[in-house]
Design a protein around this motif. Structure first.
Motif, PDB file in Angstrom:
ATOM      1  N   MET A   4      13.469   1.557  -9.642  1.00 53.97           N
ATOM      2  CA  MET A   4      12.134   1.000  -9.691  1.00 53.97           C
ATOM      3  C   MET A   4      12.044  -0.596  -9.723  1.00 53.97           C
ATOM      4  SD  MET A   4       8.557   1.980 -11.436  1.00 53.97           S
ATOM      5  CE  MET A   4       8.642   3.563 -11.369  1.00 53.97           C
TER       6      MET A   4
ATOM      7  N   PHE B  76      13.509  -2.400  -7.166  1.00 57.22           N
ATOM      8  CA  PHE B  76      12.260  -2.688  -6.021  1.00 57.22           C
ATOM      9  C   PHE B  76      11.561  -3.706  -6.403  1.00 57.22           C
ATOM     10  CE2 PHE B  76       8.375  -1.925  -3.928  1.00 57.22           C
ATOM     11  CZ  PHE B  76       8.625  -1.404  -2.634  1.00 57.22           C
ATOM     12  N   TYR B  77      10.996  -3.897  -7.808  1.00 55.29           N
ATOM     13  CA  TYR B  77      10.470  -4.957  -8.251  1.00 55.29           C
ATOM     14  C   TYR B  77      11.004  -6.371  -8.137  1.00 55.29           C
ATOM     15  CZ  TYR B  77       7.398  -1.632 -10.579  1.00 55.29           C
ATOM     16  OH  TYR B  77       6.528  -0.652 -10.979  1.00 55.29           O
TER      17      TYR B  77
ATOM     18  N   LEU C  99      10.967  -7.328  -4.647  1.00 53.26           N
ATOM     19  CA  LEU C  99       9.539  -7.423  -4.301  1.00 53.26           C
ATOM     20  C   LEU C  99       9.247  -9.181  -4.814  1.00 53.26           C
ATOM     21  CD1 LEU C  99       6.611  -7.080  -3.021  1.00 53.26           C
ATOM     22  CD2 LEU C  99       6.427  -5.774  -5.501  1.00 53.26           C
TER      23      LEU C  99
ATOM     24  N   LYS D 246      11.098 -11.669  -2.774  1.00 57.52           N
ATOM     25  CA  LYS D 246      10.391 -11.942  -1.486  1.00 57.52           C
ATOM     26  C   LYS D 246       9.098 -12.812  -1.756  1.00 57.52           C
ATOM     27  CE  LYS D 246      12.413  -8.179   0.882  1.00 57.52           C
ATOM     28  NZ  LYS D 246      12.339  -6.744   1.433  1.00 57.52           N
ATOM     29  N   ASN D 247       8.267 -12.399  -2.792  1.00 55.81           N
ATOM     30  CA  ASN D 247       7.164 -13.208  -2.981  1.00 55.81           C
ATOM     31  C   ASN D 247       7.693 -14.822  -3.574  1.00 55.81           C
ATOM     32  OD1 ASN D 247       4.780 -11.777  -2.453  1.00 55.81           O
ATOM     33  ND2 ASN D 247       5.508 -10.416  -4.289  1.00 55.81           N
TER      34      ASN D 247
ATOM     35  N   ARG E  17       7.964 -16.337  -0.238  1.00 55.89           N
ATOM     36  CA  ARG E  17       6.746 -16.536   0.447  1.00 55.89           C
ATOM     37  C   ARG E  17       6.105 -17.667   0.350  1.00 55.89           C
ATOM     38  NH1 ARG E  17       2.475 -11.699  -1.535  1.00 55.89           N
ATOM     39  NH2 ARG E  17       0.700 -11.877  -0.123  1.00 55.89           N
TER      40      ARG E  17
ATOM     41  N   ARG F  32      -6.149  -8.921  -4.316  1.00 57.41           N
ATOM     42  CA  ARG F  32      -6.383  -7.472  -3.350  1.00 57.41           C
ATOM     43  C   ARG F  32      -4.961  -6.685  -3.482  1.00 57.41           C
ATOM     44  NH1 ARG F  32     -10.418  -7.209   0.428  1.00 57.41           N
ATOM     45  NH2 ARG F  32      -9.457  -5.587   1.683  1.00 57.41           N
ATOM     46  N   GLU F  33      -4.085  -7.551  -3.570  1.00 55.61           N
ATOM     47  CA  GLU F  33      -2.656  -6.921  -3.489  1.00 55.61           C
ATOM     48  C   GLU F  33      -2.563  -6.217  -4.711  1.00 55.61           C
ATOM     49  OE1 GLU F  33       0.457  -9.145  -1.748  1.00 55.61           O
ATOM     50  OE2 GLU F  33       2.061  -8.397  -3.360  1.00 55.61           O
TER      51      GLU F  33
ATOM     52  N   GLY G  25      -4.814  -5.241  -6.564  1.00 57.63           N
ATOM     53  CA  GLY G  25      -5.869  -3.789  -6.537  1.00 57.63           C
ATOM     54  C   GLY G  25      -5.207  -2.750  -5.897  1.00 57.63           C
ATOM     55  N   MET G  26      -4.390  -3.170  -4.669  1.00 62.92           N
ATOM     56  CA  MET G  26      -3.720  -2.076  -4.130  1.00 62.92           C
ATOM     57  C   MET G  26      -2.608  -1.384  -4.971  1.00 62.92           C
ATOM     58  SD  MET G  26      -0.721  -1.373  -2.074  1.00 62.92           S
ATOM     59  CE  MET G  26      -0.158  -3.127  -2.073  1.00 62.92           C
ATOM     60  N   PHE G  27      -1.885  -2.256  -5.439  1.00 63.46           N
ATOM     61  CA  PHE G  27      -0.823  -1.988  -6.387  1.00 63.46           C
ATOM     62  C   PHE G  27      -1.513  -0.744  -7.430  1.00 63.46           C
ATOM     63  CE2 PHE G  27       1.777  -5.933  -5.925  1.00 63.46           C
ATOM     64  CZ  PHE G  27       2.788  -5.212  -4.826  1.00 63.46           C
TER      65      PHE G  27
ATOM     66  N   MET H 130       0.330   1.768  -9.982  1.00 65.18           N
ATOM     67  CA  MET H 130       1.072   0.901 -10.875  1.00 65.18           C
ATOM     68  C   MET H 130       0.062   0.625 -11.970  1.00 65.18           C
ATOM     69  SD  MET H 130       2.793  -2.403  -9.240  1.00 65.18           S
ATOM     70  CE  MET H 130       3.894  -2.128  -7.876  1.00 65.18           C
TER      71      MET H 130
ATOM     72  N   ASP I   4       3.459  -2.172 -15.346  1.00 65.76           N
ATOM     73  CA  ASP I   4       4.401  -2.410 -14.150  1.00 65.76           C
ATOM     74  C   ASP I   4       4.042  -3.802 -13.435  1.00 65.76           C
ATOM     75  OD1 ASP I   4       5.691   0.033 -13.927  1.00 65.76           O
ATOM     76  OD2 ASP I   4       3.925   1.102 -13.134  1.00 65.76           O
TER      77      ASP I   4
ATOM     78  N   ALA J 154      -4.024   5.712 -14.022  1.00 66.72           N
ATOM     79  CA  ALA J 154      -2.682   5.278 -12.947  1.00 66.72           C
ATOM     80  C   ALA J 154      -2.089   6.290 -12.729  1.00 66.72           C
ATOM     81  CB  ALA J 154      -2.092   3.883 -13.530  1.00 66.72           C
TER      82      ALA J 154
ATOM     83  N   ARG K 101      -1.063   7.790  -8.966  1.00 61.92           N
ATOM     84  CA  ARG K 101       0.398   7.677  -8.423  1.00 61.92           C
ATOM     85  C   ARG K 101       0.731   9.248  -7.872  1.00 61.92           C
ATOM     86  NH1 ARG K 101       2.368   4.912 -12.704  1.00 61.92           N
ATOM     87  NH2 ARG K 101       2.841   6.901 -13.879  1.00 61.92           N
TER      88      ARG K 101
ATOM     89  N   PHE L 212      -7.203   1.636   3.074  1.00 55.05           N
ATOM     90  CA  PHE L 212      -8.218   0.813   2.993  1.00 55.05           C
ATOM     91  C   PHE L 212      -8.613   0.107   4.342  1.00 55.05           C
ATOM     92  CE2 PHE L 212      -5.494   0.566  -0.483  1.00 55.05           C
ATOM     93  CZ  PHE L 212      -6.426   0.788  -1.693  1.00 55.05           C
TER      94      PHE L 212
ATOM     95  N   ASN M 163      -4.227  -3.808   3.535  1.00 54.81           N
ATOM     96  CA  ASN M 163      -3.683  -3.795   2.179  1.00 54.81           C
ATOM     97  C   ASN M 163      -2.258  -3.526   2.200  1.00 54.81           C
ATOM     98  OD1 ASN M 163      -6.089  -4.822   1.436  1.00 54.81           O
ATOM     99  ND2 ASN M 163      -6.397  -3.429  -0.274  1.00 54.81           N
TER     100      ASN M 163
ATOM    101  N   VAL N 253       4.915  -9.185   2.544  1.00 54.07           N
ATOM    102  CA  VAL N 253       6.384  -9.557   2.468  1.00 54.07           C
ATOM    103  C   VAL N 253       7.491  -8.401   2.641  1.00 54.07           C
ATOM    104  CG1 VAL N 253       6.060 -11.655   0.938  1.00 54.07           C
ATOM    105  CG2 VAL N 253       6.422  -9.507  -0.027  1.00 54.07           C
ATOM    106  N   LEU N 254       6.662  -7.173   2.620  1.00 54.00           N
ATOM    107  CA  LEU N 254       7.565  -6.039   2.654  1.00 54.00           C
ATOM    108  C   LEU N 254       7.636  -5.498   4.114  1.00 54.00           C
ATOM    109  CD1 LEU N 254       6.856  -3.992  -0.537  1.00 54.00           C
ATOM    110  CD2 LEU N 254       8.439  -5.619  -0.065  1.00 54.00           C
TER     111      LEU N 254
ATOM    112  N   VAL O  73       8.775   5.160  -4.756  1.00 55.70           N
ATOM    113  CA  VAL O  73       9.356   4.237  -5.568  1.00 55.70           C
ATOM    114  C   VAL O  73       8.815   4.384  -7.018  1.00 55.70           C
ATOM    115  CG1 VAL O  73      10.114   2.104  -6.393  1.00 55.70           C
ATOM    116  CG2 VAL O  73      10.802   2.977  -4.189  1.00 55.70           C
ATOM    117  N   LEU O  74       7.280   4.544  -6.932  1.00 55.86           N
ATOM    118  CA  LEU O  74       6.658   4.450  -8.135  1.00 55.86           C
ATOM    119  C   LEU O  74       6.671   5.829  -8.802  1.00 55.86           C
ATOM    120  CD1 LEU O  74       3.227   2.415  -7.270  1.00 55.86           C
ATOM    121  CD2 LEU O  74       5.245   1.619  -8.587  1.00 55.86           C
TER     122      LEU O  74
END
Lengths: 424, 228
Positions: free
Chosen positions: A1, A4-5, A8, A11-12, A15, A310-311, A313-315, A320, A324, B80, B84, B91, B95, B99-100, B111-112
């Motif tokens: 994990m 992956f972070y 991420l 990449k951010n 960005r 929003r991202e 919120g989606m996480f 997460m 996390d 959470a 999960r 959505f 959303n 970048v992915l 992964v989570l």
């Protein structure tokens, strides 16, 4: 994990290239300045130590005045009641101690040099022409003429003094002083040479004459204000501990007066000033690095969280938790810090290579003037390679980046998910 | 036992001294495997209901049980964990993480979960992307995909972990009718093949027409609940 972070976060960071580069560049500049200034100050420290030892104190000195480096400066008038009598015999006895490479008496007193209509106050230093070179490096730095010979009525001047009085070897110069009894005394001496050293005070304010001549001028036959000692050691700047045995053995010589004290070069005022100046400069610069890093990272991560509500919120919807999300943004902050530290270290190595090899000319900044800025360094300051400082600067930069990103990251982590997802 | 059991579910929002009720005592049971539309005009409480059922928000009053667990006493971290493990979200605005790649976006829920090997994740993601018709597009970023394709990625992301419940808030609102129909057909197929329970909100008659059960909301209450 975590991998992956990491991906991420990387990449951010990419960005928002411009923001990432600007933040990292600000941190890099801070780290570069810190490392380079520390290098210069450490180099100045090293050179100042050597100049103090080679031209001012030797490794150790004995003073009868009990006031440390006050014995090295010419007092307002010769303090002849606090001199060391039979100084040459005592110096000889000290020179014979094991661990001593040389010992030389000096008689320091205030004087005026008179050349024609010009008069200049100086610190006159009576030296033993034979013994002095065993302790000090003056005789190796004769810029014109030659070094003193025993018994001659000659004088050697710091180059700056000779230039100011427009004197050259072969000219006569009058040395005027006061005896311990306040009587004026003057003597005409032949200028036999000039010395140009890396120690500005020597060049600007010291005049050297044979010890016996000096003793005669101030009416203190056989006396000296201090005896300077060079230890037999391969170390250029031995520590107090290295010199501890000598400090303890010197008072065992015949004729020692319990009122006298043995000092090490560490006690010289010029060196103490440098130490505290260096620490102050280093702390100010480190503080600046911290401030730059904190502002840059907080700004960058805060903007990043605001743009990605929003991202976030989606996480959270994906499962997460707060920990996390904090980790994701802290990795970004840490990445920014790491990039800044890496760039800063590379820039610092490049800049420092210049300082180490070419040095920084003080004359380039201050012009061709009397350079006495409190450092016993005449012109060029050189840097040193200090990898520990670089590691520290990088570690501090990184730690600050992580700490600075924590609060905006926590703020993002505790955003309400439903509210975040509603945000446009 | 129903997968979702809501009793007297209310949600009020405070705006200064004013309290605005968004949901007023909703009772709702949803059985596993249902394909349910929550319909109603804007402000009727559709999204609030979905947010509460998705554990993204907490009710002001009432009781909510998901898969037998009363979530009232759950900490944010437990909620959470529940999301999960058991809930997938789709959505209106997709959303996706910009970048992915499509692959990485779909990979995220697995992964989570943290209990799959690299090869298991790869197999699941590739198979899910193929099921939603995106085979060969796994390396594209969201900006290189059409709206319909992005929503397919979002559906794949919601379903890849094989959740008990998929919540979709206006999943076709940003799509044209052709893409909307394709997405709905895909959701229905996945409901039938994977057995996942779908609960989606919409006020589009086309979307509502696909549902086997319709829950009509009005002023924060259920006005109609009919199975077809």
């Amino acid at each position: 994990m975590f991998r992956f972070y990491l991906g991420l976060a990387a990449k951010n960071m990419w960005r928002r290239k411009r923001r990432t580069i600007l933040t990292a560049a600000a941190i890099a500049v801070g780290i570069m300045y810190f490392v380079m200034f520390d290098s210069l100050l450490a180099g100045a420290d090293r050179d100042a130590q050597l100049n103090t030892i080679d031209f001012e104190t030797g490794h150790l000195w004995v003073s009868a005045s009990g006031e440390g480096d006050a014995a090295l400066e010419a007092p307002a008038r010769p303090a002849l009641e606090k001199t060391i009598p039979s100084a040459q015999a005592l110096a000889q006895a000290i020179a014979e101690l094991s661990g001593v490479a040389g010992a030389a008496p000096r008689l320091v007193f205030p004087a005026s040099l008179i050349a024609g209509l010009d008069e200049l106050p100086v610190s006159a230093v009576g030296v033993d022409p034979g013994a002095d070179p065993q302790v000090f490096h003056l005789s190796q730095l004769v810029s014109s003429g030659r070094w003193l010979e025993p018994g001659e009525e000659g004088i050697v001047l710091g180059k700056r003094i000779a230039d100011l009085l427009q004197l050259e070897p072969g000219d006569m110069v009058t040395v005027r002083t006061q005896t311990a009894q306040m009587a004026f005394q003057a003597v005409d001496l032949l200028l036999v040479g000039t010395v140009e050293t890396p120690h500005p005070r020597v060049n600007q304010s010291q005049a050297f004459l044979p010890l016996d001549v000096a003793q005669a001028v101030v009416g203190a036959p056989g006396s000296a204000t201090s005896i300077h000692i060079r230890a037999r050691t391969a170390l250029q700047s031995p520590s107090r501990r290295d010199l501890g045995d000598l400090v303890r053995s010197i008072p065992s010589v015949t004729g020692w007066n319990p009122g006298w004290r043995v000092y090490t070069w560490h006690d010289a005022a010029s060196f103490r000033t440098i130490g505290s100046t260096k620490r102050t400069f280093a702390m100010i610069l480190l503080g600046l690095v911290v401030i730059i890093s904190v502002i840059g990272i907080v700004n960058s991560i805060l903007l990043s969280t605001l743009e990605r509500v929003r991202e976030i919120g989606m996480f959270k919807a994906m499962g997460m938790d707060e920990r996390d999300i904090t980790i994701v943004f802290m990795i970004e902050g840490g990445g920014l810090g790491l990039l800044g530290c890496a760039l800063g270290t590379v820039a610092a190595i490049a800049g420092n290579a210049y300082f180490v090899n070419v040095g920084l000319s003080l004359r380039a900044f201050l012009g061709d003037m009397d350079l006495d800025i409190g450092y016993p360094i005449a012109d060029r300051m050189y840097g040193v390679w200090n990898w520990t400082t670089m590691l520290w600067a990088t570690a501090v930069g990184l730690a600050v980046a992580l700490a600075a990103s924590y609060f905006p990251a926590r703020r993002a982590a505790w955003l309400d998910p439903a509210e975040s997802l509603r945000r446009l | 036992m129903p997968l979702i059991e809501a009793r007297g579910l209310s949600r009020e929002y405070s705006h200064g001294r004013m309290t605005v009720p968004a949901l007023r005592g909703v009772d709702l049971d949803v059985e596993a495997g249902e394909f349910t539309a929550v319909a109603g005009p804007s402000g009727s409480g559709k999204t609030t209901l979905l947010n509460l059922i998705g554990c993204l928000d907490r009710p002001t009053r009432g009781r909510l049980t998901i898969d037998g667990d009363d979530v009232a006493g759950y900490t944010p971290s437990m909620l959470a964990g529940l999301r999960r493990e058991k809930i997938g979200f789709v959505f209106q605005t997709y959303n996706l993480v910009p970048v992915l790649t499509a692959y990485e976006n779909v990979e995220l829920p697995l992964v989570l979960l943290g209990r799959h090997t690299h090869s298991e994740i790869r197999d699941s993601v590739m198979s899910m992307l193929a099921e939603v018709g995106l085979a060969g597009l796994e390396n594209r970023r969201p900006m290189d995909l059409s709206g319909g394709q992005q929503q397919r990625v979002a559906i794949a992301r919601a379903l890849v972990k094989q959740p008990r419940l998929v919540l979709a808030d206006e999943p076709t609102a940003n799509l044209d009718s052709e893409n909307s129909e394709a997405i709905l057909a895909l959701m229905k197929t996945l409901n039938e093949t994977k057995g996942a329970t779908f609960l989606f909100s919409s006020h589009d008659p086309l979307v509502i027409g696909y549902a086997r059960r319709l829950v009509q909301m009005r002023d924060g209450k259920i006005a109609l609940d009919e199975r077809r």
